[in-house]
Design an enzyme around this catalytic site. Sequence first.
Site, short mmCIF file in Angstrom:
data_model
loop_
_atom_site.label_atom_id
_atom_site.label_comp_id
_atom_site.label_asym_id
_atom_site.label_seq_id
_atom_site.Cartn_x
_atom_site.Cartn_y
_atom_site.Cartn_z
N ARG A 285 34.88 30.08 36.48
CA ARG A 285 35.52 30.69 35.30
C ARG A 285 35.27 29.90 34.02
NH1 ARG A 285 40.16 33.57 35.81
NH2 ARG A 285 40.44 32.63 37.86
N CYS B 80 40.79 57.74 38.16
CA CYS B 80 41.86 58.60 38.63
C CYS B 80 42.85 57.76 39.45
CB CYS B 80 41.25 59.70 39.49
SG CYS B 80 42.03 61.25 39.18
C1 PLP Z 1 36.60 30.55 43.31
C2 PLP Z 1 36.13 29.23 43.72
C3 PLP Z 1 35.59 28.35 42.78
C4 PLP Z 1 35.55 28.66 41.31
O1 PLP Z 1 36.81 28.71 40.78
P1 PLP Z 1 37.02 28.89 39.19
O2 PLP Z 1 38.48 29.04 39.05
O3 PLP Z 1 36.27 30.10 38.80
O4 PLP Z 1 36.47 27.66 38.54
C5 PLP Z 1 35.10 27.15 43.22
N1 PLP Z 1 35.13 26.82 44.53
C6 PLP Z 1 35.66 27.63 45.46
C7 PLP Z 1 35.66 27.22 46.86
C8 PLP Z 1 36.18 28.85 45.09
O5 PLP Z 1 36.72 29.65 46.01
#
Ligand code: PLP
Length: 431
Positions: A293, A361
């Site tokens: 993210r 929908c």
């Molecule tokens: C989702 C996930 C990430 C990334 O998380 P962010 O919040 O997008 O930084 C990293 N490692 C694992 C194992 C994840 O499941």
Amino acid sequence: MICNNIGINEKGRLTFAGQDTVELAAQYSTPLYLIDENKVREKMRIYVNALKENFPEGSMPLYSSKALCFKKIYGIAADENMGVDVVSPGELYTALEAGFPMDMVYFQGNNKTDADIEFAIESKIGYFICDNLDELDAIDEIAAKHGIVQKILLRLTPGIDPHTHAKISTGKVDSKFGIAIETGQAEEAIKIALTKKNVELCGYHCHIGSQTFDCKPFTDGAEIMLKFIAHIKEVCGYEAKILNLGGGMGVKYVESDPDIDYSANIKAIADVIKKQCKDFGINMPIVLMEPGRSIVADAGMTLYTIGSTKEIPGYKNYVSIDGGMTDNPRYTLYESAYTIALANKAAETPVKEYTVGGRCCESGDLIQEHVMLPQAKKGDILAVMTTGAYNYSMASHYNRLPKPPVVMLKDGESYVAVRRETFADLVRNDL
Ligand SMILES: *Cc1c(COP(=O)(O)O)cnc(C)c1O
């Protein structure tokens, strides 16, 4: 503005990465995903440099592909010297197709099938992040068949709840992911892993959760993991070389979210880890992080065209857009907050509260509620900010809506990274 790549130009229109969003909507049509390539690179560099400066050689970030996955992203990650983590054979395939160096790929997931494991080993993947004992057996067996020793990290659950949304917290003992330290199962798993002839245990992984704003969950997680490294060194004589702290650093979606200094956070985490390694009498491990993210979210914006508007006196005002939960399911899933503006009226004062509805929908198909906007009407361009993460990657074909294209913005130019789907794409596999 919530991110420095958003502005308003002299025509009173919203700009993104310095470009007029109303013109982009006209050029590429809507719904439209925009990705600011320079912002992606800037974020990647922050992580690459901070990990290099604060941790032993070999420490680096792995871009968590699930946040936003298409071929071009892997090319950018490779350019910027990031590793990547993948959670599915489809993501792995995309990385392969993009020519991403396989030795820098880590394979996540709580239920990799034998076919997935076979595919990854045949692709010469760098590491598996092994989630459980069934997977450990399968990796060992398939690696033996291929005559190799496969490097792995073991995914452990340190037992931390980062107090974010329950659906996006994964470090707790009762998570579906990983092996618990608290119950003694992690220690057992390591003893078993150390007996496997075709598996090389290189260290441990933990992922506490997502959208966390300070470094406390990371330092708490690291403390438990380091203590555990010391404990295992004592009882098994095995000292883990790699510690992967997972992803989860937050992003500013709305004004009320705090600003985050990623380098300062990483430095603060490093200071705690250095001290603890000394206290626990272990070497400082190679540290990996898995940001998703925080690499791509604020590099993204989605543009829609408003179709119908509906004002129900004494109740609500709706604007309906030409996309919805099919291109951004996050409000439907988590009631996620977003900042929204009318791109063609960006300089006008907001006067009315709106609910932004999608075109599916499904009454839960909303993008946001309680949004203050200028008077909206058919034809206005609605911009949803900070949509780079978990939008395109979570998009679906519900109601047989084709997925929007992904257009990259770079140095005043734009180019298509993912084409808009056609109706023919929708029926491609129908017999
Ligand atoms: C989702 C996930 C990430 C990334 O998380 P962010 O919040 O997008 O930084 C990293 N490692 C694992 C194992 C994840 O499941």
